[in-house]
Design a protein around this motif. Structure first.
Motif, mmCIF file in Angstrom:
data_model
loop_
_atom_site.group_PDB
_atom_site.id
_atom_site.type_symbol
_atom_site.label_atom_id
_atom_site.label_comp_id
_atom_site.label_asym_id
_atom_site.label_seq_id
_atom_site.Cartn_x
_atom_site.Cartn_y
_atom_site.Cartn_z
ATOM 1 N N LEU A 314 79.872 64.982 45.217
ATOM 2 C CA LEU A 314 78.534 65.419 44.825
ATOM 3 C C LEU A 314 77.975 64.520 43.724
ATOM 4 N N VAL A 315 78.838 64.191 42.757
ATOM 5 C CA VAL A 315 78.397 63.309 41.668
ATOM 6 C C VAL A 315 78.015 61.939 42.214
ATOM 7 N N ARG A 316 78.846 61.409 43.137
ATOM 8 C CA ARG A 316 78.538 60.090 43.705
ATOM 9 C C ARG A 316 77.223 60.125 44.463
ATOM 10 N N ARG A 317 76.994 61.215 45.218
ATOM 11 C CA ARG A 317 75.737 61.306 45.955
ATOM 12 C C ARG A 317 74.547 61.345 44.990
ATOM 13 N N ARG A 318 74.701 62.129 43.928
ATOM 14 C CA ARG A 318 73.606 62.223 42.965
ATOM 15 C C ARG A 318 73.406 60.896 42.233
ATOM 16 N N GLU A 319 74.509 60.257 41.856
ATOM 17 C CA GLU A 319 74.380 58.968 41.177
ATOM 18 C C GLU A 319 73.776 57.925 42.103
ATOM 19 N N GLY A 320 74.200 57.940 43.375
ATOM 20 C CA GLY A 320 73.635 56.998 44.336
ATOM 21 C C GLY A 320 72.158 57.250 44.561
ATOM 22 N N GLN A 321 71.801 58.541 44.651
ATOM 23 C CA GLN A 321 70.395 58.881 44.833
ATOM 24 C C GLN A 321 69.579 58.421 43.635
ATOM 25 N N LEU A 322 70.109 58.669 42.427
ATOM 26 C CA LEU A 322 69.393 58.264 41.220
ATOM 27 C C LEU A 322 69.251 56.747 41.156
ATOM 28 N N ALA A 323 70.328 56.040 41.525
ATOM 29 C CA ALA A 323 70.267 54.580 41.490
ATOM 30 C C ALA A 323 69.228 54.052 42.473
ATOM 31 N N ARG A 324 69.194 54.633 43.674
ATOM 32 C CA ARG A 324 68.209 54.190 44.662
ATOM 33 C C ARG A 324 66.789 54.516 44.218
ATOM 34 N N GLN A 325 66.639 55.684 43.623
ATOM 35 C CA GLN A 325 65.312 56.039 43.117
ATOM 36 C C GLN A 325 64.876 55.080 42.013
ATOM 37 N N ASN A 326 65.816 54.733 41.151
ATOM 38 C CA ASN A 326 65.486 53.793 40.072
ATOM 39 C C ASN A 326 65.125 52.412 40.624
ATOM 40 N N GLU A 327 65.822 52.007 41.680
ATOM 41 C CA GLU A 327 65.496 50.725 42.293
ATOM 42 C C GLU A 327 64.090 50.745 42.881
ATOM 43 N N ARG A 328 63.772 51.850 43.567
ATOM 44 C CA ARG A 328 62.415 51.961 44.119
ATOM 45 C C ARG A 328 61.368 52.018 43.015
ATOM 46 N N LEU A 329 61.721 52.730 41.950
ATOM 47 C CA LEU A 329 60.800 52.814 40.829
ATOM 48 C C LEU A 329 60.563 51.434 40.206
ATOM 49 N N ASP A 330 61.647 50.686 40.008
ATOM 50 C CA ASP A 330 61.508 49.351 39.429
ATOM 51 C C ASP A 330 60.648 48.448 40.303
ATOM 52 N N GLU A 331 60.892 48.515 41.631
ATOM 53 C CA GLU A 331 60.125 47.682 42.548
ATOM 54 C C GLU A 331 58.648 48.065 42.527
ATOM 55 N N PHE A 332 58.405 49.365 42.586
ATOM 56 C CA PHE A 332 57.018 49.820 42.599
ATOM 57 C C PHE A 332 56.341 49.555 41.257
ATOM 58 N N ALA A 333 57.088 49.757 40.176
ATOM 59 C CA ALA A 333 56.512 49.509 38.855
ATOM 60 C C ALA A 333 56.112 48.051 38.708
ATOM 61 N N SER A 334 56.911 47.162 39.313
ATOM 62 C CA SER A 334 56.565 45.739 39.248
ATOM 63 C C SER A 334 55.250 45.469 39.967
ATOM 64 N N VAL A 335 55.093 46.088 41.156
ATOM 65 C CA VAL A 335 53.851 45.898 41.911
ATOM 66 C C VAL A 335 52.664 46.456 41.128
ATOM 67 N N VAL A 336 52.865 47.656 40.578
ATOM 68 C CA VAL A 336 51.781 48.297 39.839
ATOM 69 C C VAL A 336 51.380 47.467 38.627
ATOM 70 N N SER A 337 52.398 46.961 37.921
ATOM 71 C CA SER A 337 52.108 46.212 36.697
ATOM 72 C C SER A 337 51.333 44.940 36.989
ATOM 73 N N HIS A 338 51.740 44.220 38.025
ATOM 74 C CA HIS A 338 51.123 42.919 38.291
ATOM 75 C C HIS A 338 49.850 43.015 39.125
ATOM 76 N N ASP A 339 49.821 43.909 40.107
ATOM 77 C CA ASP A 339 48.708 43.925 41.051
ATOM 78 C C ASP A 339 47.649 44.972 40.741
ATOM 79 N N LEU A 340 47.979 45.971 39.917
ATOM 80 C CA LEU A 340 47.003 47.006 39.611
ATOM 81 C C LEU A 340 46.700 47.114 38.117
ATOM 82 N N ARG A 341 47.732 47.196 37.324
ATOM 83 C CA ARG A 341 47.496 47.409 35.892
ATOM 84 C C ARG A 341 46.762 46.223 35.244
ATOM 85 N N ASN A 342 47.169 44.994 35.564
ATOM 86 C CA ASN A 342 46.525 43.841 34.917
ATOM 87 C C ASN A 342 45.028 43.763 35.216
#
Length: 533
Positions: A314-342
């Motif tokens: 259960l911990v591994r699933r939650r940690e894996g889910q959190l890691a994947r969510q963080n990866e998606r967040l980082d990717e999306f945050a990069s797009v938002v920062s460069h293509d929308l926020r600026n």
């Protein structure tokens, strides 16, 4: 010799016999204990032709463990191993002493003597040269020696098993998932507790049955296809009530329906909410209080290991889910920062300058629009923090799943599934989806006459399963990119099939890679556990 002299000699033997019991109880190995038994039989009871034969490791046959030089001379080497069907072996099975007659061609340590059982362990053979007919008193002494030897051997076995359980506790506790715990448990029960016929059953997610996740090879030979445990059976009663059950003789018990012909004794231990541990034996009354106590200690350890594996999964699933969510967040945050926020920041800055230069009602509306855009960006970032994860996992049969999948695939090819693919902890529907995409990928690229092979991978560092085909294979330079979204070489392909495979594997905490099959086709390996990490 007078009656009084005979009685005195018998008393001396009895005192010496009980004095020798201390030596028996202080022996630290089976070999040492057997040598003490031979010495007592020869020195105290007056039987120079003595041999101790104990049950072999394979459970079939009584192996010579200790004997004096006179016995070796009699046989011109090592005494024989007594197999089932021999009258000496029957002493061990029936636990009844046997007087040996004078038979010239007999293969015995003594042409005239006695064989007494060492209960649950073997036999003690005692004879004289020249042959003497043993009287009842001497027979009683030899039987007593055999009983004392059995008690001492029981103590050694109990200590050995406790030590063995202690040594294997770490292995059980380090098992990565419930299937690995079950495999370690059956091996430990076989090697340490001498339970050759044993199995670990774990519940399915719907809770309507217990499936045999790990069984010994001897159990498979006896049963063939090992059945599930369902309501109404003795195994289900143990699971449902959490109370152990010992059946001394299944043939005389109404609680056991249709038992295997070779099984007489049955022991079933609960494993909490996970399932049951089941052990059988060919002999009736095989499990005494000591066996049950050790099995209870063992079952408690297995239950604790299953609890731990479930929590860590259960911990591994939650940690894996959190890691994947963080990866998606980082990717999306990069797009938002460069293509929308600026651009938004530039527009807001220009709007402030415009507000300094002129007074217009449109400026306030533009500021409101900019604020709304900022809110939308924040909402999109919040959305990126969510993601897909697997549901509850359970032991799922790979063979049953892939056979069901194959029935849904159009084509005239063939499917080959190895006998040892076993079970894997997975979300059943997601595992089916993964296998569907792998099988369809094989048909799409290798044609309708493809041969698909499913087998187990295993080794020191990793374990899992593979799906292979006999098609054209995948060039080495494309084996990483085939899992990317939109990548396809088929005219009507979408490019999402193998990407879905990778996402489902990742959601379980697994990894997947493409490589060569043995016959040159494509082989996809799904690594369920990587112990090298």
């Amino acid at each position: 010799m007078t009656v009084d002299e005979a009685a005195g000699a018998a008393d001396d033997r009895l005192r010496s016999l009980y004095a020798a019991t201390r030596d028996l109880m202080s022996a630290t190995t089976r070999a040492e204990l057997c040598r003490v038994v031979v010495d007592v039989s020869e020195r105290v009871l007056g039987y120079p032709l003595t041999g101790v034969h104990l049950r072999g490791d394979d459970g079939h046959g009584l192996v010579p463990m200790a004997y004096p030089p006179a016995v070796r001379d009699r046989f011109e080497g090592e005494p024989p191993t007594y197999a089932p069907g021999d009258e000496v072996y029957e002493v061990y099975e029936r636990e009844e002493p046997l007087r040996l007659g004078a038979v010239a061609d007999r293969q015995s340590a003594a042409h005239r003597g006695i064989v007494v059982p060492i209960p649950d362990h073997g036999v003690l053979i005692a004879g004289t040269d020249p042959p003497e007919e043993p009287d009842d008193a001497r027979l009683d002494f030899v039987e007593t020696l055999g009983e004392h030897a059995a008690v001492a051997l029981d103590g050694l076995e109990r200590e050995s098993r406790l030590n063995g359980l202690h040594e294997t506790t770490r292995e059980l506790m380090e098992a990565r998932d419930s299937a690995a715990v079950a495999a370690s448990a059956t091996n430990t029960a076989h090697e340490v507790l001498d339970l050759r016929l044993n199995a670990v059953y774990l519940r399915t997610s719907d809770g309507d049955r217990l499936v045999p996740v790990s069984v010994t090879s001897e159990t498979r030979e006896l049963y063939g296809e090992v059945p599930d445990i369902t309501p109404g059976s003795v195994g289900w009663t143990v699971y449902d009530t959490a109370e152990q059950r010992v059946v001394p003789d299944v043939r005389r018990s109404a609680a056991v329906d249709d038992p295997p012909p070779a099984v007489r004794s049955l022991l079933v231990m609960p494993l909490g909410d996970h399932g049951v541990f089941l052990a059988g034996d060919e002999r009736p009354g095989r499990f005494d209080e000591s066996d049950v106590a050790l099995a209870q200690l063992f079952a408690d350890t297995v239950e604790a290991a299953l609890d731990r594996a479930e929590r860590e999964a259960l911990v591994r699933r939650r940690e894996g889910q959190l890691a994947r969510q963080n990866e998606r967040l980082d990717e999306f945050a990069s797009v938002v920062s460069h293509d929308l926020r600026n651009p938004l920041n530039v527009a807001q800055g220009r709007l402030e300058l415009l507000d300094d230069d002129c007074d217009s009602p449109h400026i306030a509306r533009m500021e409101t629009a900019h604020e709304r855009m900022g809110e939308l960006i924040e909402d999109l970032l919040a959305l990126a923090r969510t993601g897909r994860s697997v549901g509850d996992t359970e032991p799922v049969s790979l063979e049953r799943t892939v056979v069901d999948v194959w029935r849904t695939v159009d084509g005239g090819g063939s499917l080959s599934v190895a006998d040892d693919v076993g079970y894997v902890d997975a979300d059943a529907s997601r595992l089916r989806e993964l296998l569907e995409n792998l099988v369809r990928n094989a048909v799409d690229h290798a044609g309708d006459d493809v041969t698909v092979t499913v087998g187990r991978i295993g080794g020191v560092d990793r374990s899992g399963f593979y799906v292979a085909d006999d098609g054209p294979g995948i060039p080495p330079e494309r084996r990483e990119t085939v899992f990317e979204r939109g990548h396809t070489t088929a005219d009507d392909g979408t490019g999402f099939g193998l990407a879905i495979v990778a996402e489902i594997a990742d959601a379980h905490g697994w990894s997947v890679r493409a490589t060569d099959a043995d016959d040159g086709g494509a082989r996809f390996e799904v690594v369920v556990a990587d112990t090298a990490e």
